[in-house]
Write an enzyme that holds these catalytic residues in place. Structure first.
Site, mmCIF file in Angstrom:
data_model
loop_
_atom_site.group_PDB
_atom_site.id
_atom_site.type_symbol
_atom_site.label_atom_id
_atom_site.label_comp_id
_atom_site.label_asym_id
_atom_site.label_seq_id
_atom_site.Cartn_x
_atom_site.Cartn_y
_atom_site.Cartn_z
ATOM 1 N N CYS A 65 -3.695 -3.162 -9.883
ATOM 2 C CA CYS A 65 -3.297 -2.112 -10.840
ATOM 3 C C CYS A 65 -4.226 -2.075 -12.047
ATOM 4 O O CYS A 65 -4.590 -1.005 -12.534
ATOM 5 C CB CYS A 65 -1.875 -2.366 -11.352
ATOM 6 S SG CYS A 65 -0.661 -2.733 -10.082
ATOM 7 N N ASP A 66 -4.581 -3.240 -12.570
ATOM 8 C CA ASP A 66 -5.204 -3.304 -13.897
ATOM 9 C C ASP A 66 -6.635 -3.839 -13.939
ATOM 10 O O ASP A 66 -7.273 -3.811 -14.984
ATOM 11 C CB ASP A 66 -4.327 -4.163 -14.828
ATOM 12 C CG ASP A 66 -2.936 -3.564 -14.987
ATOM 13 O OD1 ASP A 66 -2.833 -2.326 -15.017
ATOM 14 O OD2 ASP A 66 -1.958 -4.328 -15.065
ATOM 15 N N CYS A 107 -0.739 -7.823 -11.879
ATOM 16 C CA CYS A 107 -1.242 -6.988 -10.778
ATOM 17 C C CYS A 107 -2.720 -6.667 -10.977
ATOM 18 O O CYS A 107 -3.064 -5.742 -11.718
ATOM 19 C CB CYS A 107 -0.421 -5.703 -10.667
ATOM 20 S SG CYS A 107 -0.940 -4.648 -9.289
#
Length: 318
Positions: free
Chosen positions: A145-146, A142
């Protein structure tokens, strides 16, 4: 609170399958509405967030939080509201009549007036050992997300579809260089997405390339690529390795029962969590292939509980 039916099956008002942000949020709302929900956690209690390290984009955690810790908070809150939380996997369903029936662990049947499906989706991986070893230490499925954790660094992303193109473009705004690994001599992404990628100067595309190995001991330090036409190998220094080859919705047991798209995502009536079967609701990543975020999953879990409460009220079951 559950009861036993004359068939010997356990009977509940609201059964929730799955225990990520969607399932636990549905449980919190259902319990507060006195629906006495029973939640089965599934094969991965806490869902995908249990394999995520730092979560910085969920509201209410100003310092960030570890994914597993966050899911324990969700679980504790659902339990405190009165949810009956159990470990077990839904293995079969019978939605041909009412009450709805769900089999747990291939043996026990639960009868329910309403069912909320929150079984999530699983990221597809390449299947190389180093990818799993470094998962959460620079390997991620992701970018949204990261990606933030690798600001100003060089990163790699593997994939050739619209998701990979979108995530590469997202990373290009944060990272120094984005090495995009494409297995063939062309991309599968839509023309408009391909054009955007090709026009972005810090996205470097490696055509006809496959990931031979993710390099690094404790964290990602590089990636070794194999040219599948020439057989040559090369190594690139990167700080992160993003896998964007798609997700697989955990919806197999509902095939042939609920309406799905070609990828297996459960279809819901737009603006609701309602499926094609009365009393069955779907929330979270099992029905969302676009956003796939913890906060959107939680929101759809809330919708599912409210829809289920309304359904039970209208049917005279609550």
């Amino acid at each position: 609170m559950s009861t036993e039916t004359n068939t010997g099956n356990e009977k509940v008002s609201c059964l929730i399958i799955g225990s990520g942000p969607a399932g636990y949020t549905a449980a919190i709302y259902a319990a507060r509405a006195n629906m006495k929900p029973l939640l089965y956690q599934g094969i991965q209690p806490g869902g995908q967030l249990t394999i995520t390290t730092e979560v910085e984009n969920y509201p209410g955690y100003p310092e960030g939080i570890q994914g597993p810790e966050m899911m324990l908070d969700f679980e504790k809150q659902a339990a405190r509201m009165g949810t009956d939380i159990r470990y077990g996997l839904a293995t079969k369903v019978d939605f041909s009549g009412h009450p709805l029936k769900v089999q747990i662990d291939e043996e026990k049947w639960i009868e329910a007036d309403s069912v909320i499906i929150s079984t999530g989706a699983s990221a597809k991986w390449l299947g190389i050992p180093s990818e799993q070893k470094l998962n959460g230490h620079g390997v991620s499925a992701c970018a949204v997300c990261d990606g933030f954790f690798f600001k100003g660094k060089d990163v790699a992303i593997v994939g050739a579809g619209d998701t990979a193109a979108e995530e590469a473009l997202y990373l290009s705004k944060l990272c120094n260089n984005v090495h995009m690994i494409v297995r063939r001599h062309e991309m599968r992404a839509s023309k408009v997405m391909q054009d955007r990628v090709l026009k972005t100067s810090n996205i470097i595309i490696h055509w006809n390339a496959e990931t031979d190995e993710v390099l690094g001991d404790k964290k990602v330090e590089g990636v070794r690529l194999l040219n599948n036409q020439t057989g040559e190998k090369c190594e690139i220094e990167v700080s992160a390795f993003f896998v964007a080859i798609g997700h697989q919705p955990n919806s197999d047991i509902f095939k042939g029962v609920l309406d799905m798209d070609e990828a297996g995502y459960i279809k819901t009536i737009p603006g609701t969590s309602k499926t094609n079967i009365a009393g069955v609701f779907a929330s979270g990543d099992v029905q969302d292939k676009i956003y796939r975020q913890a906060v959107t999953a939680a929101g759809s879990g809330c919708m599912a509980a409210l829809d289920a409460e309304r359904y039970l009220g209208e049917a005279g079951l609550h």
